[in-house]
Write a protein that holds these residues in place. Structure first.
Motif, short mmCIF file in Angstrom:
data_model
loop_
_atom_site.label_atom_id
_atom_site.label_comp_id
_atom_site.label_asym_id
_atom_site.label_seq_id
_atom_site.Cartn_x
_atom_site.Cartn_y
_atom_site.Cartn_z
N GLN A 39 0.83 -1.21 0.00
CA GLN A 39 0.00 0.00 0.00
C GLN A 39 0.86 1.25 0.00
OE1 GLN A 39 -2.76 -0.59 3.35
NE2 GLN A 39 -4.40 -0.22 1.87
N ALA A 40 1.89 1.26 0.83
CA ALA A 40 2.78 2.42 0.92
C ALA A 40 3.49 2.68 -0.41
CB ALA A 40 3.80 2.22 2.04
N ALA A 41 3.77 1.62 -1.15
CA ALA A 41 4.44 1.75 -2.45
C ALA A 41 3.46 2.09 -3.57
CB ALA A 41 5.17 0.45 -2.78
N GLY A 42 2.17 2.16 -3.26
CA GLY A 42 1.17 2.50 -4.27
C GLY A 42 0.84 1.38 -5.23
N ARG A 43 1.08 0.13 -4.83
CA ARG A 43 0.84 -1.01 -5.72
C ARG A 43 -0.54 -1.63 -5.55
NH1 ARG A 43 4.48 -5.57 -5.45
NH2 ARG A 43 3.60 -5.97 -7.49
N VAL A 44 -1.29 -1.23 -4.50
CA VAL A 44 -2.59 -1.85 -4.22
C VAL A 44 -3.70 -1.07 -4.91
CG1 VAL A 44 -4.23 -2.52 -2.41
CG2 VAL A 44 -1.77 -2.74 -2.01
N ARG A 60 2.11 -9.53 -11.55
CA ARG A 60 3.48 -9.05 -11.76
C ARG A 60 3.59 -7.54 -11.54
NH1 ARG A 60 5.43 -12.41 -17.09
NH2 ARG A 60 4.78 -14.42 -16.30
N ASP A 61 2.53 -6.80 -11.85
CA ASP A 61 2.61 -5.34 -11.82
C ASP A 61 1.87 -4.68 -10.67
OD1 ASP A 61 4.06 -5.39 -14.24
OD2 ASP A 61 2.18 -5.55 -15.36
N ALA A 62 0.88 -5.36 -10.09
CA ALA A 62 0.05 -4.71 -9.08
C ALA A 62 -0.56 -5.76 -8.16
CB ALA A 62 -1.06 -3.90 -9.74
N ILE A 63 -1.19 -5.26 -7.12
CA ILE A 63 -1.94 -6.09 -6.19
C ILE A 63 -3.37 -5.56 -6.19
CG2 ILE A 63 -2.20 -6.76 -3.78
CD1 ILE A 63 0.87 -6.39 -3.55
N TYR A 64 -4.32 -6.46 -6.41
CA TYR A 64 -5.72 -6.07 -6.53
C TYR A 64 -6.55 -6.62 -5.38
CZ TYR A 64 -4.39 -4.98 -11.31
OH TYR A 64 -3.77 -4.46 -12.43
N LEU A 65 -7.42 -5.76 -4.86
CA LEU A 65 -8.40 -6.19 -3.87
C LEU A 65 -9.70 -6.43 -4.63
CD1 LEU A 65 -7.78 -3.58 -1.03
CD2 LEU A 65 -6.77 -5.86 -1.30
N SER A 66 -10.27 -7.61 -4.46
CA SER A 66 -11.47 -7.97 -5.19
C SER A 66 -12.58 -8.38 -4.23
CB SER A 66 -11.17 -9.12 -6.14
OG SER A 66 -12.35 -9.55 -6.79
#
Length: 93
Positions: A39-44, A60-66
């Protein structure tokens, strides 16, 4: 093949690293520090549309909350993989 994660977003199934139950990343969960760092890195990125997240999908590029359950996402991912494998086998015949 693509995996629909909800809220009109699909990702390439080949780019999915893992699918997790969101309970692992809640406060007090064993993987909370990983989630907070991401979250701090802006990937979520949230795809829940205001609903509580049920799964966390790492690509590979992001983390998604579904808001879609991890079991449903896993079933979809396996389904697309099976389709591709069956297509390859039938084209060799």
């Amino acid at each position: 093949m693509f995996l629909h994660l909800g809220n009109n977003l699909s990702v390439r199934a080949a780019d999915v690293v893992s699918i997790h139950d969101m309970k692992l990343f809640l406060p007090g969960g064993p993987s909370r520090s990983f989630f907070e760092s991401a979250q701090a890195a802006g990937r979520v990125r949230s795809l829940t549309g205001g609903r509580p997240p049920k799964s966390l999908v790492i690509t590979r590029d992001a983390i998604y909350l579904s808001a879609i359950s991890p079991a449903t996402l896993l079933r979809r991912a396996r389904s697309s993989y099976t389709f591709v494998e069956n297509s390859k086998k039938s084209s060799k015949s």
